[in-house]
Motif scaffolding. Structure first.
Motif, PDB file in Angstrom:
ATOM      1  N   PRO A 190       0.810  -1.229   0.000  1.00  0.00           N
ATOM      2  CA  PRO A 190       0.000   0.000   0.000  1.00  0.00           C
ATOM      3  C   PRO A 190       0.841   1.276   0.000  1.00  0.00           C
ATOM      4  O   PRO A 190       0.509   2.245  -0.692  1.00  0.00           O
ATOM      5  CB  PRO A 190      -0.825  -0.125   1.290  1.00  0.00           C
ATOM      6  CG  PRO A 190      -0.872  -1.603   1.548  1.00  0.00           C
ATOM      7  CD  PRO A 190       0.470  -2.111   1.128  1.00  0.00           C
ATOM      8  N   GLY A 191       1.927   1.279   0.780  1.00  0.00           N
ATOM      9  CA  GLY A 191       2.807   2.445   0.798  1.00  0.00           C
ATOM     10  C   GLY A 191       3.453   2.694  -0.557  1.00  0.00           C
ATOM     11  O   GLY A 191       3.547   3.839  -1.025  1.00  0.00           O
TER      12      GLY A 191
ATOM     13  N   GLY B 105      -7.645   5.326   4.485  1.00  0.00           N
ATOM     14  CA  GLY B 105      -7.278   3.933   4.268  1.00  0.00           C
ATOM     15  C   GLY B 105      -5.781   3.739   4.170  1.00  0.00           C
ATOM     16  O   GLY B 105      -4.989   4.684   4.309  1.00  0.00           O
ATOM     17  N   ALA B 106      -5.377   2.501   3.899  1.00  0.00           N
ATOM     18  CA  ALA B 106      -3.963   2.138   3.891  1.00  0.00           C
ATOM     19  C   ALA B 106      -3.174   2.910   2.844  1.00  0.00           C
ATOM     20  O   ALA B 106      -2.034   3.314   3.083  1.00  0.00           O
ATOM     21  CB  ALA B 106      -3.826   0.632   3.637  1.00  0.00           C
ATOM     22  N   VAL B 107      -3.778   3.124   1.672  1.00  0.00           N
ATOM     23  CA  VAL B 107      -3.096   3.850   0.595  1.00  0.00           C
ATOM     24  C   VAL B 107      -3.319   5.352   0.734  1.00  0.00           C
ATOM     25  O   VAL B 107      -2.374   6.142   0.729  1.00  0.00           O
ATOM     26  CB  VAL B 107      -3.585   3.363  -0.791  1.00  0.00           C
ATOM     27  CG1 VAL B 107      -2.997   4.217  -1.908  1.00  0.00           C
ATOM     28  CG2 VAL B 107      -3.221   1.890  -0.997  1.00  0.00           C
ATOM     29  N   GLY B 108      -4.581   5.765   0.881  1.00  0.00           N
ATOM     30  CA  GLY B 108      -4.913   7.180   0.884  1.00  0.00           C
ATOM     31  C   GLY B 108      -4.204   7.990   1.956  1.00  0.00           C
ATOM     32  O   GLY B 108      -3.768   9.124   1.708  1.00  0.00           O
ATOM     33  N   SER B 109      -4.063   7.413   3.147  1.00  0.00           N
ATOM     34  CA  SER B 109      -3.424   8.149   4.243  1.00  0.00           C
ATOM     35  C   SER B 109      -1.950   8.406   3.947  1.00  0.00           C
ATOM     36  O   SER B 109      -1.392   9.433   4.343  1.00  0.00           O
ATOM     37  CB  SER B 109      -3.568   7.378   5.566  1.00  0.00           C
ATOM     38  OG  SER B 109      -2.998   6.090   5.469  1.00  0.00           O
ATOM     39  N   VAL B 110      -1.305   7.486   3.225  1.00  0.00           N
ATOM     40  CA  VAL B 110       0.102   7.678   2.856  1.00  0.00           C
ATOM     41  C   VAL B 110       0.211   8.677   1.701  1.00  0.00           C
ATOM     42  O   VAL B 110       1.120   9.512   1.676  1.00  0.00           O
ATOM     43  CB  VAL B 110       0.765   6.330   2.496  1.00  0.00           C
ATOM     44  CG1 VAL B 110       2.243   6.526   2.154  1.00  0.00           C
ATOM     45  CG2 VAL B 110       0.629   5.346   3.660  1.00  0.00           C
ATOM     46  N   VAL B 111      -0.724   8.619   0.753  1.00  0.00           N
ATOM     47  CA  VAL B 111      -0.748   9.602  -0.342  1.00  0.00           C
ATOM     48  C   VAL B 111      -0.753  11.015   0.232  1.00  0.00           C
ATOM     49  O   VAL B 111       0.055  11.873  -0.155  1.00  0.00           O
ATOM     50  CB  VAL B 111      -1.997   9.406  -1.241  1.00  0.00           C
ATOM     51  CG1 VAL B 111      -2.170  10.580  -2.201  1.00  0.00           C
ATOM     52  CG2 VAL B 111      -1.910   8.103  -2.021  1.00  0.00           C
ATOM     53  N   GLY B 112      -1.685  11.265   1.152  1.00  0.00           N
ATOM     54  CA  GLY B 112      -1.811  12.600   1.720  1.00  0.00           C
ATOM     55  C   GLY B 112      -0.561  13.054   2.449  1.00  0.00           C
ATOM     56  O   GLY B 112      -0.134  14.215   2.315  1.00  0.00           O
TER      57      GLY B 112
END
Length: 329
Positions: free
Chosen positions: A125-126, A152-159
């Protein structure tokens, strides 16, 4: 003899996955051959893509996915007993591998970080967030980034990566608890898409001049509202479409071609396995460094017990989780 427990796909999903779609089976594993290792799962991951990828399985096949596992017996000198690895063994407690597909955790992995992060922020996800934002969206400082499923797992890292790069970040999530979490992570604007009166007006208010980058995890009607608000030469990374995965109805029509043409937008779907070798290793080092330095925060939603894997998967698809859903075996 080791008995492995496997979760198999009993029948293909129709709409929302149900408990009866899965079946647990016990399998006797054979003795190891030269070059093989016996793995014992420590942590399993459940991810949205599995809802779609399961279509390619035959009924009776083991559900797919990565796990963090420990080598408990080895006839392969590259992976001595006790080694912790990343394996694509699926939903199983024990498996045999010839070592070719196994990945070691980064050598710099500190003792202070949970091993399960190799399935989340410092894992698939990261990496999805990293390459989708930096390579597909080509986000640069001063630009505006919109991400949905942002807690979520991906979105929180995107931000969080977008903030590190100097972007303005707007995130949409599905509960007030998730919105509070996004604000804690440093998102400039976060909102609950389920309770706003108008998604269109909320997006306009957040960024009146429009969006340079849109990282899409949701698809469907949400994207139809976003795309007319993209700036000229905007970039859209299509990572997922979780809003449509369980749909049994025809999907809504897509965005107007006119907008895409005249705003000269670039839309690209991607799968993270595209990036391998040195670029992948550099990304993992960057993610591990940012997490170790506290520049990227992580949140895990842990379900205890292998027997609860289907429940964890179904709950994740409904949005029960805050952060990365993990099963502790």
């Amino acid at each position: 003899m080791v008995r492995a427990k496997n979760w198999t796909l009993k029948k293909h999903f129709e709409g929302q996955p149900k408990s009866g779609d899965f079946e647990m089976k016990a399998v006797e594993l054979p003795p190891l051959k030269n070059g093989e290792v016996l793995l014992e799962a420590l942590f399993l991951t459940v991810d949205p893509y599995m809802r779609v990828a399961a279509k390619r399985l035959k009924e009776g096949d083991t559900m797919m996915g990565q796990q963090v596992a420990r080598v408990v017996e080895s006839k392969n000198s590259a992976f001595p007993t006790g080694t912790v690895v990343l394996a694509s063994s699926g939903w199983t407690t024990h498996s045999i591998s010839d070592g070719k597909e196994l990945e070691n955790l980064p050598v710099e992995w500190p003792d202070t970080l949970p091993l399960s992060l190799a399935l989340g922020t410092v894992g698939m996800p990261g990496l999805t967030a990293y390459f989708g934002l930096l390579n597909i969206c080509s986000a640069k400082g001063g630009e505006t980034v919109l991400v949905n499923a942002a807690a979520g797992a991906v979105g929180s890292v995107v931000g969080q990566i977008a903030k590190l790069k100097g972007c303005k970040v707007v995130g949409a999530a599905g509960s007030d608890e998730k919105v509070a979490y996004l604000k804690k992570l440093g998102f400039d604007v976060a909102f609950n898409y389920k309770t706003v009166k108008s998604l269109e007006e909320t997006l306009k208010k957040a960024c009146p001049d429009g969006y340079d980058c849109y990282f899409d995890n949701v698809g469907g009607e949400f994207s139809n509202v976003v795309i007319p608000q993209m700036k000229k030469f905007g970039r859209i990374a299509i990572c997922g479409a979780i809003s449509t995965y369980n749909s049994t109805h025809p999907l809504p029509p897509g965005p107007s071609p006119e907008v895409i043409i005249y705003q000269q937008l670039r839309m690209e779907g991607f799968i993270v396995s595209r990036w391998q070798g040195e670029v992948k290793q550099k990304a993992l080092k960057d993610l591990l460094k940012w997490v170790s330095e506290g520049k990227i925060q992580f949140q895990e939603y842990i379900t205890e017990g292998f027997e609860n894997t289907p429940a964890a998967f179904m709950g994740m698809l409904k949005g029960d989780n805050l952060g990365k859903t993990i099963v502790k075996v």
